[in-house]
Scaffold this motif. Sequence first.
Motif, PDB file in Angstrom:
ATOM      1  N   SER A   1      -5.742   8.396  -0.358  1.00  0.00           N
ATOM      2  CA  SER A   1      -4.853   9.169  -1.231  1.00  0.00           C
ATOM      3  C   SER A   1      -3.379   8.822  -1.072  1.00  0.00           C
ATOM      4  CB  SER A   1      -5.061  10.667  -0.958  1.00  0.00           C
ATOM      5  OG  SER A   1      -6.378  11.031  -1.258  1.00  0.00           O
ATOM      6  N   SER A   2      -3.074   7.766  -0.353  1.00  0.00           N
ATOM      7  CA  SER A   2      -1.675   7.444  -0.068  1.00  0.00           C
ATOM      8  C   SER A   2      -0.855   7.178  -1.329  1.00  0.00           C
ATOM      9  CB  SER A   2      -1.585   6.246   0.880  1.00  0.00           C
ATOM     10  OG  SER A   2      -2.193   5.106   0.301  1.00  0.00           O
ATOM     11  N   LEU A   3      -1.421   6.520  -2.315  1.00  0.00           N
ATOM     12  CA  LEU A   3      -0.655   6.213  -3.523  1.00  0.00           C
ATOM     13  C   LEU A   3      -0.317   7.468  -4.323  1.00  0.00           C
ATOM     14  CD1 LEU A   3      -2.547   3.004  -4.675  1.00  0.00           C
ATOM     15  CD2 LEU A   3      -0.354   3.152  -3.467  1.00  0.00           C
ATOM     16  N   LYS A   4      -1.140   8.470  -4.211  1.00  0.00           N
ATOM     17  CA  LYS A   4      -0.918   9.707  -4.963  1.00  0.00           C
ATOM     18  C   LYS A   4       0.026  10.662  -4.231  1.00  0.00           C
ATOM     19  CE  LYS A   4      -2.981  12.931  -7.937  1.00  0.00           C
ATOM     20  NZ  LYS A   4      -2.647  12.553  -9.283  1.00  0.00           N
TER      21      LYS A   4
ATOM     22  N   TYR B   1       4.723   7.155 -13.220  1.00  0.00           N
ATOM     23  CA  TYR B   1       3.774   7.179 -12.097  1.00  0.00           C
ATOM     24  C   TYR B   1       3.292   5.765 -11.791  1.00  0.00           C
ATOM     25  CZ  TYR B   1      -0.398   8.051  -9.324  1.00  0.00           C
ATOM     26  OH  TYR B   1      -1.341   8.028  -8.327  1.00  0.00           O
ATOM     27  N   PHE B   2       2.878   5.048 -12.826  1.00  0.00           N
ATOM     28  CA  PHE B   2       2.337   3.707 -12.620  1.00  0.00           C
ATOM     29  C   PHE B   2       3.426   2.702 -12.267  1.00  0.00           C
ATOM     30  CE2 PHE B   2      -1.065   5.923 -14.750  1.00  0.00           C
ATOM     31  CZ  PHE B   2      -2.141   5.576 -13.936  1.00  0.00           C
ATOM     32  N   ALA B   3       4.677   2.957 -12.666  1.00  0.00           N
ATOM     33  CA  ALA B   3       5.796   2.103 -12.238  1.00  0.00           C
ATOM     34  C   ALA B   3       6.000   2.233 -10.724  1.00  0.00           C
ATOM     35  CB  ALA B   3       7.071   2.486 -12.984  1.00  0.00           C
ATOM     36  N   ALA B   4       5.858   3.453 -10.201  1.00  0.00           N
ATOM     37  CA  ALA B   4       5.963   3.653  -8.749  1.00  0.00           C
ATOM     38  C   ALA B   4       4.832   2.929  -8.025  1.00  0.00           C
ATOM     39  CB  ALA B   4       5.947   5.146  -8.415  1.00  0.00           C
ATOM     40  N   ILE B   5       3.625   2.992  -8.569  1.00  0.00           N
ATOM     41  CA  ILE B   5       2.483   2.281  -7.983  1.00  0.00           C
ATOM     42  C   ILE B   5       2.743   0.778  -7.993  1.00  0.00           C
ATOM     43  CG2 ILE B   5       0.002   1.803  -8.185  1.00  0.00           C
ATOM     44  CD1 ILE B   5       0.690   4.706  -7.341  1.00  0.00           C
ATOM     45  N   ASP B   6       3.265   0.268  -9.103  1.00  0.00           N
ATOM     46  CA  ASP B   6       3.598  -1.161  -9.190  1.00  0.00           C
ATOM     47  C   ASP B   6       4.607  -1.556  -8.117  1.00  0.00           C
ATOM     48  OD1 ASP B   6       1.891  -1.664 -11.296  1.00  0.00           O
ATOM     49  OD2 ASP B   6       3.471  -1.515 -12.836  1.00  0.00           O
ATOM     50  N   GLU B   7       5.602  -0.701  -7.871  1.00  0.00           N
ATOM     51  CA  GLU B   7       6.604  -0.998  -6.843  1.00  0.00           C
ATOM     52  C   GLU B   7       5.951  -1.060  -5.458  1.00  0.00           C
ATOM     53  OE1 GLU B   7      10.797   0.732  -5.000  1.00  0.00           O
ATOM     54  OE2 GLU B   7      10.054   1.546  -6.903  1.00  0.00           O
ATOM     55  N   ILE B   8       5.037  -0.155  -5.186  1.00  0.00           N
ATOM     56  CA  ILE B   8       4.321  -0.157  -3.905  1.00  0.00           C
ATOM     57  C   ILE B   8       3.486  -1.427  -3.778  1.00  0.00           C
ATOM     58  CG2 ILE B   8       2.539   1.005  -2.531  1.00  0.00           C
ATOM     59  CD1 ILE B   8       3.600   3.668  -3.843  1.00  0.00           C
TER      60      ILE B   8
END
Length: 134
Positions: free
Chosen positions: A62-65, A118-125
């Motif tokens: 659940s780290s990405l969330k 939300y998905f932009a933050a995931i892309d950055e990670i």
Amino acid sequence: MIGFRPQIAIIALLILAVIASVYYTFRTQAATAWPLKVSSNGRYLVDHNSKPFLYTADTAWSSLKYLSVADAKRLIDMRKAQGFNTMQANMVGWNRNVSGPNGAAFVSDDMTWPIDSYFAAIDEIFRYAESQDM
């Protein structure tokens, strides 16, 4: 009083040898040539140069969330320092309604309406993980 058991000592030494071998392998391993692929014999993963890849992952489901981008980067740094080369995580998770530090993934839990931030933050990670050879 418990007596000395040579079998236990031998097993302990074997376990330490395996741990030392894995530690040495990760500390001396060159960067992985991405992307990974299945080996020619279909039995294991190799990198782009056909070098075997040992998939050593932390399962931070659940780290990405639930982590901010900054916290996710710290987690990646920590796991990299501990010898992991992979992180397994759910991009959305089992509970799509919950909003974390990066917001919600979908409008009203409707998977046909993703929220770009939300998905932009995931892309950055993901980009950061890739820059750390994870």
